[in-house]
Design an enzyme around this catalytic site. Structure first.
Site, short mmCIF file in Angstrom:
data_model
loop_
_atom_site.label_atom_id
_atom_site.label_comp_id
_atom_site.label_asym_id
_atom_site.label_seq_id
_atom_site.Cartn_x
_atom_site.Cartn_y
_atom_site.Cartn_z
N GLY A 11 0.90 -1.15 -0.04
CA GLY A 11 -0.07 0.02 0.00
C GLY A 11 0.94 1.12 -0.01
N SER A 40 2.71 2.76 5.24
CA SER A 40 3.83 2.42 4.42
C SER A 40 4.94 3.21 4.57
CB SER A 40 3.45 2.40 2.95
OG SER A 40 2.26 1.50 3.07
N HIS A 41 6.36 2.82 4.34
CA HIS A 41 7.32 3.64 4.46
C HIS A 41 7.31 5.02 3.62
CE1 HIS A 41 11.19 4.73 5.93
NE2 HIS A 41 11.89 4.96 4.66
N VAL A 43 5.19 7.10 3.34
CA VAL A 43 4.88 8.31 3.89
C VAL A 43 5.96 8.97 4.74
CG1 VAL A 43 4.45 7.38 6.30
CG2 VAL A 43 2.76 8.90 5.22
N GLY A 48 12.04 14.92 -1.40
CA GLY A 48 11.25 15.49 -2.46
C GLY A 48 11.55 14.20 -3.60
N PHE A 118 19.46 19.13 -5.30
CA PHE A 118 19.63 17.86 -4.59
C PHE A 118 21.14 17.17 -4.96
CE2 PHE A 118 16.36 14.52 -2.30
CZ PHE A 118 16.37 15.32 -1.43
N GLN A 231 22.41 1.56 -0.47
CA GLN A 231 22.91 2.97 -0.32
C GLN A 231 22.97 3.26 1.23
OE1 GLN A 231 19.95 6.44 -1.69
NE2 GLN A 231 21.78 6.40 -2.82
N ARG A 277 25.27 10.75 -2.69
CA ARG A 277 25.22 9.79 -1.62
C ARG A 277 26.24 8.98 -1.38
NH1 ARG A 277 18.65 9.27 -0.72
NH2 ARG A 277 18.53 11.20 -0.66
N HIS A 342 20.12 3.11 3.90
CA HIS A 342 18.98 3.76 3.63
C HIS A 342 17.96 3.28 2.29
CE1 HIS A 342 16.66 7.36 3.26
NE2 HIS A 342 16.88 7.51 1.78
N TYR A 343 18.79 2.59 1.47
CA TYR A 343 17.90 2.14 0.33
C TYR A 343 18.71 1.01 -0.42
CZ TYR A 343 15.64 2.73 -4.24
OH TYR A 343 15.02 2.49 -5.53
N ARG A 377 21.78 5.24 -6.13
CA ARG A 377 20.56 6.34 -6.49
C ARG A 377 20.86 7.58 -6.11
NH1 ARG A 377 16.07 8.12 -3.68
NH2 ARG A 377 16.70 6.94 -1.58
N ASN A 381 14.94 10.46 -6.65
CA ASN A 381 14.73 9.38 -7.77
C ASN A 381 13.68 8.41 -7.42
OD1 ASN A 381 15.62 10.85 -10.09
ND2 ASN A 381 17.43 9.73 -10.35
N SER A 382 13.79 8.16 -6.14
CA SER A 382 13.17 6.82 -5.69
C SER A 382 11.53 6.91 -5.70
CB SER A 382 13.64 6.56 -4.33
OG SER A 382 12.86 5.28 -3.75
C1 LIG Z 1 13.08 7.99 5.88
C2 LIG Z 1 13.28 8.03 4.30
C3 LIG Z 1 13.02 9.09 3.68
C4 LIG Z 1 12.94 8.93 2.18
N1 LIG Z 1 13.03 10.30 1.46
C5 LIG Z 1 13.01 10.14 0.07
C6 LIG Z 1 12.94 11.42 -0.59
O1 LIG Z 1 12.67 12.33 -0.11
N2 LIG Z 1 12.83 11.20 -2.04
C7 LIG Z 1 13.12 9.76 -2.55
O2 LIG Z 1 12.94 9.90 -4.03
N3 LIG Z 1 13.04 8.95 -1.78
C8 LIG Z 1 13.04 8.78 -0.48
N4 LIG Z 1 13.23 7.64 0.12
C9 LIG Z 1 12.83 6.29 -0.37
C10 LIG Z 1 11.36 6.30 -0.79
O3 LIG Z 1 10.65 6.67 0.17
C11 LIG Z 1 10.93 4.55 -1.01
O4 LIG Z 1 12.25 3.85 -1.74
C12 LIG Z 1 9.69 4.46 -1.53
O5 LIG Z 1 8.70 5.43 -0.80
C13 LIG Z 1 9.36 3.09 -1.59
O6 LIG Z 1 8.00 3.08 -1.80
P1 LIG Z 1 7.25 1.56 -2.22
O7 LIG Z 1 6.10 1.82 -2.41
O8 LIG Z 1 8.28 0.72 -3.22
O9 LIG Z 1 7.50 0.82 -0.83
P2 LIG Z 1 6.59 1.17 0.70
O10 LIG Z 1 6.42 2.60 0.71
O11 LIG Z 1 7.69 0.74 1.57
O12 LIG Z 1 5.67 0.17 0.67
C14 LIG Z 1 5.89 -1.22 0.84
C15 LIG Z 1 4.25 -1.82 1.16
O13 LIG Z 1 4.30 -2.93 0.99
C16 LIG Z 1 3.66 -3.96 2.09
N5 LIG Z 1 4.30 -5.11 2.15
C17 LIG Z 1 5.39 -5.54 2.27
N6 LIG Z 1 5.62 -6.64 2.74
C18 LIG Z 1 4.50 -7.25 2.60
C19 LIG Z 1 3.86 -8.64 2.64
N7 LIG Z 1 4.68 -9.72 2.81
N8 LIG Z 1 2.56 -8.71 2.51
C20 LIG Z 1 1.79 -7.91 2.24
N9 LIG Z 1 2.14 -6.49 2.38
C21 LIG Z 1 3.45 -6.23 2.46
C22 LIG Z 1 3.72 -2.59 3.24
O14 LIG Z 1 2.72 -2.99 4.15
C23 LIG Z 1 3.62 -1.47 2.49
O15 LIG Z 1 2.39 -0.93 2.24
C24 LIG Z 1 13.08 7.80 1.52
C25 LIG Z 1 13.03 6.65 2.35
C26 LIG Z 1 13.13 6.66 3.70
C27 LIG Z 1 13.22 5.52 4.34
#
Ligand SMILES: Cc1cc2nc3c(=O)[nH]c(=O)nc-3n(C[C@H](O)[C@H](O)[C@H](O)COP(=O)(O)OP(=O)(O)OC[C@H]3O[C@@H](n4cnc5c(N)ncnc54)[C@H](O)[C@@H]3O)c2cc1C
Length: 569
Positions: A11, A40-41, A43, A48, A118, A231, A277, A342-343, A377, A381-382
């Site tokens: 999510g 989820s992370h 958030v 940016g 950045f 990362q 980074r 971090h990543y 990365r 860009n993520s």
């Molecule tokens: C503190 C922090 C700050 C960041 N700031 C930036 C930024 O400013 N700019 C940028 O580009 N990137 C940033 N990043 C990186 C970026 O936020 C993440 O790489 C990106 O948001 C990941 O999104 P996602 O949708 O792939 O996964 P997530 O947002 O991590 O979501 C994963 C989802 O999978 C679900 N899930 C996982 N395993 C299971 C399972 N087995 N069964 C059911 N559900 C499961 C979880 O419930 C969750 O909903 C940051 C990361 C962190 C940690």
């Protein structure tokens, strides 16, 4: 049996974006997530999201091509350049879409989306919502799923992927509320399951970022790609590793050692604090290792010269976190920081449509490796990757479901799911009843500490061999774990220890890939092979799980326009 045309697992931004696209393409879609989507992370993202909009006065001639070049150079030339061009080319459209959906971006004085500098970027192109960008994006995205009335299974944890004859038939998931295992059949499954930061000590990640999606795919026979590239963010709070966004340096923050020096002038004389980074994180660790850090092992992120007004407007959350977690007010004093995990640049091997080797199984976001980040990365860009490739994966999945993955395939799925359910049940119940002498929390800590120490910022053969030995030792000890809580409902002890085995397997793929890569590239820095070696290692690592651990294969990097050059900043 529950059945959905498209089942999205995750999510976060990638999962929700995929779900929205598949729905809008006419499919029946459900989202399944181990936590409520907005927990989820994604958030927690702060700084940016990149797109060459050219809104900043210093960026009027920015364009997607320049963004692509910065990304390729940042990746130390390991990214696939065709995929990078898709990422940066689609970026402006995706950002305007988020704007039209109501994302509250910060604004320029003339009302455009504001952009800040950045790391590793030639232009200020990082769009932001103060220092809470992920919060703004994820809530906006979640609203769009509500608007469409998408079915969401909250607090369901996927434990296995049902694959037979090269095709995906659905998943087996644990409903945390009842403690029951459920088979969920699907025409197509899209993983947006996020990163694996918690395999490492000192991580900036959410505690649920355990790489469970990567592990589940890997155990079902889907290969992982470029796992050795981890990362380390230069600036996480000393002591607890909460992230201090790169936006703090983007807004003009300095890094200083204990001698008061802005030491980045030795490592990236032009870009200074806004180097990429990998380089900034190693510079900080070098200062600490060579005795120019503060006692305990940190340096300072100094924002005091920015003034209260700018800090309160652009970096309010950073200030709150620094005050609440360390008692330091960045308006008055520098913040103590150290690098933190971090990543994950690597992940489930996909192409630019989220397609994997298994028909009907897709991945997008941090759990996937397209690859657009290569060996390092760029910040910003993520988040971009999640919305660009989440959308593309959702679209491709919907096309697949309307064709070969559709209703006709549904009949065959029940048998496959029943078999996978029987195997999964054995494993899951075994964990619930495990009463061996090994403390799983202890195993997890040993894993994290070893990975940070042996397969971390600086690597060499001896340490990595120790890291690999440790992983294998833990693999041997896992069958002797014991868990304390045997209830079925909301048993987090059970849920977390179920995925410990997968964390160990993913760690093994990281260590094996790192050991085999006898060069330094981006985040993978070896003190015994300090140079990049394009002759032998300009290639992707593919890890397949066998009974004897990972089997490594290699695949060429796609180069369209930019031949590898020396990387200086
Ligand atoms: C503190 C922090 C700050 C960041 N700031 C930036 C930024 O400013 N700019 C940028 O580009 N990137 C940033 N990043 C990186 C970026 O936020 C993440 O790489 C990106 O948001 C990941 O999104 P996602 O949708 O792939 O996964 P997530 O947002 O991590 O979501 C994963 C989802 O999978 C679900 N899930 C996982 N395993 C299971 C399972 N087995 N069964 C059911 N559900 C499961 C979880 O419930 C969750 O909903 C940051 C990361 C962190 C940690």
């Amino acid at each position: 049996m529950i059945y959905h045309e498209v089942l999205v697992v995750g999510g976060g931004l990638a999962g929700l974006r995929a779900a929205i696209e598949a729905h809008d393409a006419g499919c029946e879609v459900a989202v399944l997530s181990r936590v409520h989507p907005v927990r989820s992370h994604s958030v927690a993202a702060q700084g940016g999201v990149n797109a060459a909009l050219g809104n900043h006065p210093d960026a009027s001639d920015d364009n997607p091509e320049r963004h692509a070049f910065d990304t390729v150079k940042g990746s130390d030339y390991l990214a696939d350049q065709d995929a990078v061009e898709i990422l940066t080319g689609e970026a402006p459209g995706r950002i305007y879409e988020m704007e039209h959906w109501g994302c509250p971006f910060s604004r320029t004085s003339d009302g455009k989306i504001a952009q800040r500098p950045f790391g590793g970027a030639g232009y200020p192109r990082c769009c932001y919502a103060a220092d809470k960008t992920g919060h703004a994006l994820l809530h906006t995205m979640f609203e769009q799923t509500l608007k469409r009335g998408l079915r969401i299974y909250e607090e369901w944890q996927v434990v296995s992927l049902a694959v037979a004859d090269g095709r995906c038939h659905g998943v087996i998931a644990l409903d945390m509320r009842t403690g029951k295992l459920e088979a969920v059949g699907a025409g197509a499954v899209v993983f947006g399951t996020g990163g694996a930061g918690r395999i490492y000590a000192r991580s900036t990640n959410n505690i649920i970022n355990t790489g469970s999606g990567m592990a589940i795919a890997y155990m079902a026979g889907v290969p992982l790609k470029d796992m050795e590239f981890i990362q380390f963010h230069p600036t996480s709070l000393f002591g607890n590793n909460v992230l201090m966004t790169e936006g703090a340096r983007g807004e003009g923050g300095y890094l200083r050692n204990a001698l008061g020096e802005r030491f980045m002038e030795k490592y990236a004389p032009k870009a200074m604090e806004l180097g990429p980074r990998d380089i900034v994180a190693r510079a900080i660790q070098t200062e600490i290792n060579e005795g120019r850090g503060f006692p305990g092992g940190y340096v300072q992120l100094d924002l005091t010269h920015l003034g209260a007004e700018k800090i309160l407007e652009r970096l309010p959350a950073i200030r709150d976190i620094a005050i609440n977690f360390t008692g330091v007010d960045p308006i008055k004093e520098p913040i103590p920081i150290q690098p933190g995990q971090h990543y994950f640049m690597g992940g489930i091997d996909t192409d630019a449509d989220g397609v994997t080797e298994v028909a009907g199984f897709y991945a997008a976001g941090e759990c996937s490796c397209v690859s657009v980040h290569g060996a390092n990365r760029l910040g910003g860009n993520s988040l971009l990757e999640t919305i660009v490739f989440g959308r593309r994966a959702g679209l491709h999945a919907s096309t697949y479901v309307k064709g070969e993955g559709g209703a006709r395939a549904k009949a065959g799925s029940e048998k496959v799911l029943a078999k996978v359910m029987a195997d999964t049940e054995k494993r899951v119940i075994w964990v619930l009843e495990a009463d061996g002498p090994e403390d799983p929390a202890g195993l997890r800590d040993e894993l994290r500490e070893s990975m940070f120490r042996n397969v971390g910022l600086f690597r060499e053969e001896k340490g990595m061999l120790e890291g690999l030995d440790k992983v294998r030792e833990l693999r041997g000890r896992y069958p002797r774990i014991g868990i304390r809580n045997r209830g079925r409902r909301y048993n987090l002890d059970w849920a977390r220890n179920l995925e410990l085995e997968g964390m160990i397997l993913v760690a093994e793929a990281i260590a094996a890939g790192a050991l085999a890569r006898k060069e330094s590239r981006g985040s993978h820095f070896r003190t015994d092979y300090k140079e990049r070696d394009d002759q032998n290692f300009l290639k992707h690592t593919i890890a397949r799980l066998t009974d004897d651990g990972p089997r490594l294969e290699y695949r060429p990097v796609t180069i369209t326009r930019w031949e590898p050059q020396a990387r200086t900043y």
